[in-house]
Enzyme design. Sequence first.
Site, mmCIF file in Angstrom:
data_model
loop_
_atom_site.group_PDB
_atom_site.id
_atom_site.type_symbol
_atom_site.label_atom_id
_atom_site.label_comp_id
_atom_site.label_asym_id
_atom_site.label_seq_id
_atom_site.Cartn_x
_atom_site.Cartn_y
_atom_site.Cartn_z
ATOM 1 N N GLY A 31 0.802 -1.215 0.000
ATOM 2 C CA GLY A 31 0.000 0.000 0.000
ATOM 3 C C GLY A 31 0.836 1.267 0.000
ATOM 4 C CG LEU A 33 -0.950 1.639 -3.919
ATOM 5 C CD1 LEU A 33 -2.131 1.264 -4.809
ATOM 6 C CD2 LEU A 33 0.031 0.478 -3.826
ATOM 7 C CG HIS A 34 5.387 4.730 -4.720
ATOM 8 N ND1 HIS A 34 6.014 4.052 -5.750
ATOM 9 C CD2 HIS A 34 5.719 4.063 -3.592
ATOM 10 C CE1 HIS A 34 6.716 3.057 -5.261
ATOM 11 N NE2 HIS A 34 6.548 3.020 -3.958
ATOM 12 C CG HIS A 37 3.293 0.577 -5.394
ATOM 13 N ND1 HIS A 37 3.410 1.581 -4.459
ATOM 14 C CD2 HIS A 37 3.851 -0.521 -4.833
ATOM 15 C CE1 HIS A 37 4.008 1.101 -3.384
ATOM 16 N NE2 HIS A 37 4.286 -0.166 -3.578
ATOM 17 N N GLY A 147 8.929 -4.991 -8.613
ATOM 18 C CA GLY A 147 9.851 -3.939 -9.014
ATOM 19 C C GLY A 147 11.298 -4.383 -8.872
ATOM 20 C CG ASP A 150 12.042 -3.684 -2.986
ATOM 21 O OD1 ASP A 150 12.733 -3.161 -2.102
ATOM 22 O OD2 ASP A 150 10.945 -3.214 -3.346
ATOM 23 C CB SER A 185 10.557 4.099 -1.582
ATOM 24 O OG SER A 185 10.304 3.486 -0.334
ATOM 25 C CB SER A 186 5.568 3.247 0.660
ATOM 26 O OG SER A 186 4.999 2.534 -0.400
HETATM 27 O O1 PAF Z 1 7.708 -5.220 -1.973
HETATM 28 C C1 PAF Z 1 6.760 -5.192 -1.166
HETATM 29 O O2 PAF Z 1 5.968 -4.246 -1.105
HETATM 30 C C2 PAF Z 1 6.559 -6.372 -0.221
HETATM 31 O O3 PAF Z 1 7.771 -6.891 0.206
HETATM 32 C C3 PAF Z 1 5.652 -7.466 -0.809
HETATM 33 C C4 PAF Z 1 6.275 -8.110 -2.037
HETATM 34 C C5 PAF Z 1 4.295 -6.892 -1.181
HETATM 35 C C6 PAF Z 1 5.433 -8.569 0.224
HETATM 36 O O4 PAF Z 1 4.840 -8.072 1.383
#
Ligand code: PAF
Length: 288
Positions: A31, A33-34, A37, A147, A150, A185-186
């Site tokens: 969540g 979201l940016h 995402h 993404g 990560d 990033s959030s």
């Molecule tokens: O990258 C993320 O936002 C989280 O690590 C994920 C993949 C949703 C798992 O909780």
Amino acid sequence: MDVFESIAELRAALSPERRAGRSIGLVPTMGYLHAGHMALVDRARAACDRVVVSIFVNPTQFGPNEDLATYPRDLPADLDLCRAHGVDAVFAPDVSAMYQTPIETHVEVASLSDILIGRHRPGHFRGVATVVAKLLNIVQPDRAFFGEKDFQQLAIVRRMVADLSFDVEIVSVPTVREADGLAASSRNAKLTPQDRAAAVAIPQALALAQARVAAGERDAGRLVQAMKAHLAREPRCRLQSLDICDAASLAPVETLGKRPAVILVTAHFGAVLLIDQREIAAPVESPA
Ligand code: PAF
């Protein structure tokens, strides 16, 4: 757009779609979201008939001293963004819908989880792998979108999917950046204005490494030293990890140019942990 909190209701809504032969794309998120995402969502929208976004701040991937309680949340704004990008279903369970307590079953991609970022965040990637496995089981998507920011997470998800024979294609999407180069990033929303300005040191350090490689540098140790020196000039930056590794195996790399490599950086600015990466475009020598 439908919003589901229960696993059973989401499954009941998706099974006729699957029976009708419609492909399903999953974008797993925590969540807040940016643009990063939404790039995943747009990619899923272009590739799949139905797009499901999961929004779940997964407690099992946060360590005891990490920011679970303060992780940013704004479900109404997230739902607006999802609607605007043509998402068909949002899965937003609460913790009790996802986990029985105590949690007895975990998924761990052993060799990839305790290295690099995992050295500093014990248990983090076990929590990620377990929740991603659950989400893949719940949604049973044809494709799931992650993404590249990560990068270690992406490698772990790919390995888990291969090892456990999940019937899903993992699609990776390049990192989306803000105007000054900071990776979306959030957690950026939690930076103070001073730390937000200072955080540009991370993409600068990555760009510096890329420029040195373009100028012929191939020694990973010297690149790490140059990046560390750059980051040390920013007093607000507390470097946590800086590694250059093989882009496929994540094994440490000493000399660039043999195989594709990636630089992985994590650093604290105030209480906020930022992550970034850059794949190195050193011309890869073909084997003799
Ligand atoms: O990258 C993320 O936002 C989280 O690590 C994920 C993949 C949703 C798992 O909780």
